[in-house]
Design a protein around this motif. Structure first.
Motif, PDB file in Angstrom:
ATOM      1  N   ALA A 134      11.955   1.061  -4.677  1.00 54.35           N
ATOM      2  CA  ALA A 134      10.725   1.854  -4.595  1.00 54.35           C
ATOM      3  C   ALA A 134       9.696   1.052  -3.807  1.00 54.35           C
ATOM      4  N   PRO A 135       9.521   1.376  -2.532  1.00 56.05           N
ATOM      5  CA  PRO A 135       8.541   0.642  -1.724  1.00 56.05           C
ATOM      6  C   PRO A 135       7.116   1.092  -2.008  1.00 56.05           C
ATOM      7  N   GLU A 136       6.193   0.165  -1.818  1.00 54.63           N
ATOM      8  CA  GLU A 136       4.759   0.449  -1.851  1.00 54.63           C
ATOM      9  C   GLU A 136       4.183   0.004  -0.515  1.00 54.63           C
ATOM     10  N   MET A 137       3.537   0.925   0.203  1.00 55.45           N
ATOM     11  CA  MET A 137       3.061   0.639   1.554  1.00 55.45           C
ATOM     12  C   MET A 137       1.536   0.577   1.595  1.00 55.45           C
ATOM     13  N   GLU A 138       1.011  -0.573   1.998  1.00 56.06           N
ATOM     14  CA  GLU A 138      -0.429  -0.729   2.180  1.00 56.06           C
ATOM     15  C   GLU A 138      -0.776  -0.557   3.657  1.00 56.06           C
ATOM     16  N   PHE A 139      -1.976  -0.032   3.923  1.00 56.32           N
ATOM     17  CA  PHE A 139      -2.400   0.187   5.308  1.00 56.32           C
ATOM     18  C   PHE A 139      -3.920   0.282   5.355  1.00 56.32           C
ATOM     19  N   TYR A 140      -4.459   0.128   6.555  1.00 53.23           N
ATOM     20  CA  TYR A 140      -5.895   0.271   6.788  1.00 53.23           C
ATOM     21  C   TYR A 140      -6.169   1.505   7.626  1.00 53.23           C
ATOM     22  N   LEU A 141      -7.273   2.169   7.337  1.00 49.56           N
ATOM     23  CA  LEU A 141      -7.831   3.181   8.217  1.00 49.56           C
ATOM     24  C   LEU A 141      -8.990   2.543   8.973  1.00 49.56           C
ATOM     25  N   SER A 218      17.984   5.952   1.951  1.00 49.00           N
ATOM     26  CA  SER A 218      17.063   7.087   2.050  1.00 49.00           C
ATOM     27  C   SER A 218      15.612   6.616   2.058  1.00 49.00           C
ATOM     28  N   LEU A 219      15.273   5.643   1.219  1.00 46.71           N
ATOM     29  CA  LEU A 219      13.898   5.149   1.173  1.00 46.71           C
ATOM     30  C   LEU A 219      13.534   4.392   2.437  1.00 46.71           C
ATOM     31  N   ALA A 220      14.466   3.653   3.009  1.00 44.78           N
ATOM     32  CA  ALA A 220      14.197   2.973   4.281  1.00 44.78           C
ATOM     33  C   ALA A 220      13.914   3.997   5.375  1.00 44.78           C
ATOM     34  N   ASP A 221      14.711   5.075   5.411  1.00 49.60           N
ATOM     35  CA  ASP A 221      14.454   6.168   6.359  1.00 49.60           C
ATOM     36  C   ASP A 221      13.064   6.752   6.136  1.00 49.60           C
ATOM     37  N   GLN A 222      12.723   6.988   4.872  1.00 48.32           N
ATOM     38  CA  GLN A 222      11.451   7.636   4.562  1.00 48.32           C
ATOM     39  C   GLN A 222      10.257   6.769   4.967  1.00 48.32           C
ATOM     40  N   VAL A 223      10.342   5.469   4.755  1.00 53.51           N
ATOM     41  CA  VAL A 223       9.252   4.580   5.169  1.00 53.51           C
ATOM     42  C   VAL A 223       9.128   4.595   6.692  1.00 53.51           C
ATOM     43  N   PHE A 224      10.261   4.559   7.376  1.00 56.72           N
ATOM     44  CA  PHE A 224      10.299   4.626   8.838  1.00 56.72           C
ATOM     45  C   PHE A 224       9.593   5.885   9.331  1.00 56.72           C
ATOM     46  N   VAL A 225       9.874   7.030   8.698  1.00 60.93           N
ATOM     47  CA  VAL A 225       9.266   8.304   9.084  1.00 60.93           C
ATOM     48  C   VAL A 225       7.804   8.361   8.646  1.00 60.93           C
ATOM     49  N   PHE A 226       7.508   7.813   7.458  1.00 60.85           N
ATOM     50  CA  PHE A 226       6.141   7.876   6.923  1.00 60.85           C
ATOM     51  C   PHE A 226       5.145   7.170   7.829  1.00 60.85           C
ATOM     52  N   LYS A 227       5.512   6.020   8.359  1.00 67.56           N
ATOM     53  CA  LYS A 227       4.576   5.288   9.225  1.00 67.56           C
ATOM     54  C   LYS A 227       4.128   6.166  10.392  1.00 67.56           C
ATOM     55  N   ALA A 233      -1.289  11.903  11.382  1.00 69.20           N
ATOM     56  CA  ALA A 233      -2.351  12.536  10.585  1.00 69.20           C
ATOM     57  C   ALA A 233      -3.694  11.881  10.879  1.00 69.20           C
ATOM     58  N   ALA A 234      -3.703  10.562  11.018  1.00 71.02           N
ATOM     59  CA  ALA A 234      -4.946   9.846  11.318  1.00 71.02           C
ATOM     60  C   ALA A 234      -5.474  10.242  12.695  1.00 71.02           C
ATOM     61  N   LEU A 235      -4.586  10.298  13.687  1.00 67.49           N
ATOM     62  CA  LEU A 235      -5.017  10.654  15.040  1.00 67.49           C
ATOM     63  C   LEU A 235      -5.650  12.041  15.086  1.00 67.49           C
ATOM     64  N   LYS A 236      -5.116  12.954  14.286  1.00 69.66           N
ATOM     65  CA  LYS A 236      -5.669  14.316  14.239  1.00 69.66           C
ATOM     66  C   LYS A 236      -7.137  14.280  13.817  1.00 69.66           C
ATOM     67  N   HIS A 237      -7.508  13.277  13.011  1.00 65.23           N
ATOM     68  CA  HIS A 237      -8.877  13.189  12.493  1.00 65.23           C
ATOM     69  C   HIS A 237      -9.674  12.073  13.177  1.00 65.23           C
ATOM     70  N   ASN A 238      -9.211  11.675  14.361  1.00 67.76           N
ATOM     71  CA  ASN A 238      -9.896  10.656  15.157  1.00 67.76           C
ATOM     72  C   ASN A 238     -10.040   9.337  14.400  1.00 67.76           C
ATOM     73  N   VAL A 239      -8.985   8.986  13.684  1.00 69.29           N
ATOM     74  CA  VAL A 239      -8.929   7.737  12.913  1.00 69.29           C
ATOM     75  C   VAL A 239      -7.652   7.004  13.325  1.00 69.29           C
ATOM     76  N   CYS A 240      -7.680   5.697  13.210  1.00 72.10           N
ATOM     77  CA  CYS A 240      -6.483   4.892  13.463  1.00 72.10           C
ATOM     78  C   CYS A 240      -5.939   4.401  12.124  1.00 72.10           C
ATOM     79  N   ALA A 241      -4.654   4.556  11.906  1.00 71.00           N
ATOM     80  CA  ALA A 241      -3.990   4.005  10.715  1.00 71.00           C
ATOM     81  C   ALA A 241      -3.101   2.856  11.175  1.00 71.00           C
ATOM     82  N   THR A 242      -3.260   1.703  10.567  1.00 73.98           N
ATOM     83  CA  THR A 242      -2.484   0.545  10.999  1.00 73.98           C
ATOM     84  C   THR A 242      -1.756  -0.110   9.835  1.00 73.98           C
ATOM     85  N   PHE A 243      -0.514  -0.514  10.114  1.00 72.86           N
ATOM     86  CA  PHE A 243       0.305  -1.251   9.152  1.00 72.86           C
ATOM     87  C   PHE A 243       0.394  -2.725   9.531  1.00 72.86           C
ATOM     88  N   MET A 244      -0.504  -3.188  10.413  1.00 73.02           N
ATOM     89  CA  MET A 244      -0.572  -4.622  10.689  1.00 73.02           C
ATOM     90  C   MET A 244      -0.722  -5.377   9.377  1.00 73.02           C
TER      91      MET A 244
END
Length: 449
Positions: A134-141, A218-227, A233-244
């Motif tokens: 069960a991955p947990e993904m952190e990111f910044y907007l 399956s979870l590795a695929d899902q994380v790959f797709v989720f990023k 979704a962020a670009l649609k709202h003029n925001v940048c989402a980064t997983f740096m």
């Protein structure tokens, strides 16, 4: 192809994005009209795609020639009917299909990250075990950033203001970006991504998405797709989402925490737990394997120069391989749970890691621990950084690559081709980084030395 063709027709798909993951986790492939995709039943790509760096460059010529045919021949990409995802942000009805890669003789391509994870899962299958993750993904907007020399800043929320200060677990702070997250949830649901909880993390405009536990591939695929989904979704709202891993100075880094357990493939019982509910010998040896082998596989979990900037004393990113119950200062945390749900949380991996490689690496460490009956250290009480028992990590990418290169276990289980290829890609990234003069150097050295 029957299941896949049926899906495409039922959803009136007109275009198919045929993708594989490279070493970095970048989606590479081709876009084809649905009719052409069905006729060809896959695609072909040059082998060199899997030796591209994050900048799109290729590895050193000598290494390149030693790993690939000099003619740069194509490999076969075969669609996985269990890895089909709608792309709701596209104007036309478009599906993304993740492919597996094979040579002309039908052998899996060794340089493929997805194939590497499948290789590790076969080790478990041979023992009658099944990993659950069960991955947990952190990111910044952040605000869109056109100039790489300018530091990132938080985006404007619904209130018309930028977030300031740290708002851990704040509902109101997360709600500032409700329109973005509503699209994210809708798009994830349309794609069958099994995301669970959204929380506001410690950093300014830093968030975390948790995935429900399940099958490792399956979870590795899902994380790959989720990023990719979140970025869209962020670009649609003029925001940048980064997983740096460390995008903002003086703010916490972003990690990929990986919860993991192992069940008996036939009975479904957690092998980490004895019949009386106590922790099993396999549970302890799994921890021992993580402690012994993570340093040798660290570049798969902490893959970039920037990744190591997370590892700072006194932060929420543990720079150790200690373990303890409910102890977030440990690199290996044991969450409170029922005996059947006993698991380990690996807190070392960065959010920038390739999901296939990070999951493969942590599962391989635990596997080696169980088959070798590796004994773990004594669990830590209190702050792990104040009770170090010698479980340390390499602190630079250069050091980590050297440790990985010298590991006989890595070469035995991952193979010479993958090991040499991955190290070559990361060394090329490191050399590209070294050529860049930073703003810090211009600010403090230009007129003073």
């Amino acid at each position: 192809m029957k299941k896949l063709i049926s899906y495409l027709k039922e959803n009136k798909i007109t275009e198919v994005e045929c993708v594989i993951s490279d070493m970095t986790g970048i989606a590479r492939g081709k876009i084809a009209p649905v009719g052409k995709f069905i006729d060809e039943k896959g695609m072909r790509l040059p082998e060199s795609v899997l030796l591209q760096t994050v900048t799109g460059d290729y590895v050193d010529g000598d290494v390149y020639d030693s790993l690939l045919d000099k003619a740069d021949i194509d490999f076969e990409c075969v669609p996985d009917e269990n890895a089909i995802y709608m792309l709701p942000w596209c104007v036309e009805a478009t599906a993304q299909v993740i492919h597996d890669t094979y040579d002309k003789m039908g052998n899996p391509i060794e340089l493929s990250p997805r194939n590497l994870l499948k290789k590790v899962l076969k080790l478990y299958d041979a023992k009658g075990w099944k990993p659950v993750v069960a991955p947990e993904m952190e990111f910044y907007l952040t605000k869109p950033n056109e100039d790489p020399d300018i530091p990132l800043s938080p985006p404007i929320g619904r209130s018309g203001r930028r977030e300031s200060g740290r708002q851990s677990f704040s509902i109101d702070a997360a709600n500032e970006y409700d329109p973005l997250f509503e699209d994210m949830y809708d798009w994830c649901e349309a794609q069958g991504l099994d995301i669970d909880t959204l929380i506001h993390e410690e950093g300014t405009a830093q968030m975390e998405i948790n995935f429900s536990h399940g099958d490792a591939l399956s979870l590795a695929d899902q994380v790959f797709v989720f990023k990719r989904t979140l970025r869209e979704a962020a670009l649609k709202h003029n925001v940048c989402a980064t997983f740096m891993a460390k995008p903002v100075t003086a703010e916490p880094g972003s990690s990929m925490h990986i919860h993991q357990s192992v069940v008996d493939a036939k009975s479904g019982q957690n092998v980490f737990t004895n019949e009386d509910g106590t922790m099993s010998a396999k549970f302890l040896s799994y921890i021992g394997g993580l402690q012994r082998y993570i340093p040798e596989l660290l570049p798969l979990m902490v893959p970039n120069v920037n990744s190591f900037r997370r590892f700072l004393p006194g932060t929420s990113a543990p720079v150790n391989l200690e373990w303890g119950d409910e102890n977030r200062t440990c690199g290996l945390r044991i969450p409170e749970s029922s005996p059947q749900n006993r698991r380990i949380e690996n807190r070392i991996a960065g959010a920038d890691a390739n999901s296939y490689l990070a999951i493969a690496a942590t599962l391989l460490c635990g596997y080696m621990g169980m088959v070798e009956d590796v004994k773990p250290s004594t669990p830590v009480q209190g702050r792990a950084n104040e009770n170090r028992q010698g479980n340390s990590l390499p602190l630079t990418l250069e050091e980590a690559l050297a440790v990985m290169s010298e590991s006989s276990a890595v070469r035995e289980y991952l193979g010479e081709t993958f090991t040499n290829g991955y190290i070559a890609v990361k060394q090329a990234d490191l050399e590209n980084f070294r050529r860049v003069i930073s703003s810090w150097e211009r600010e403090f050295l230009l007129l003073t030395v």
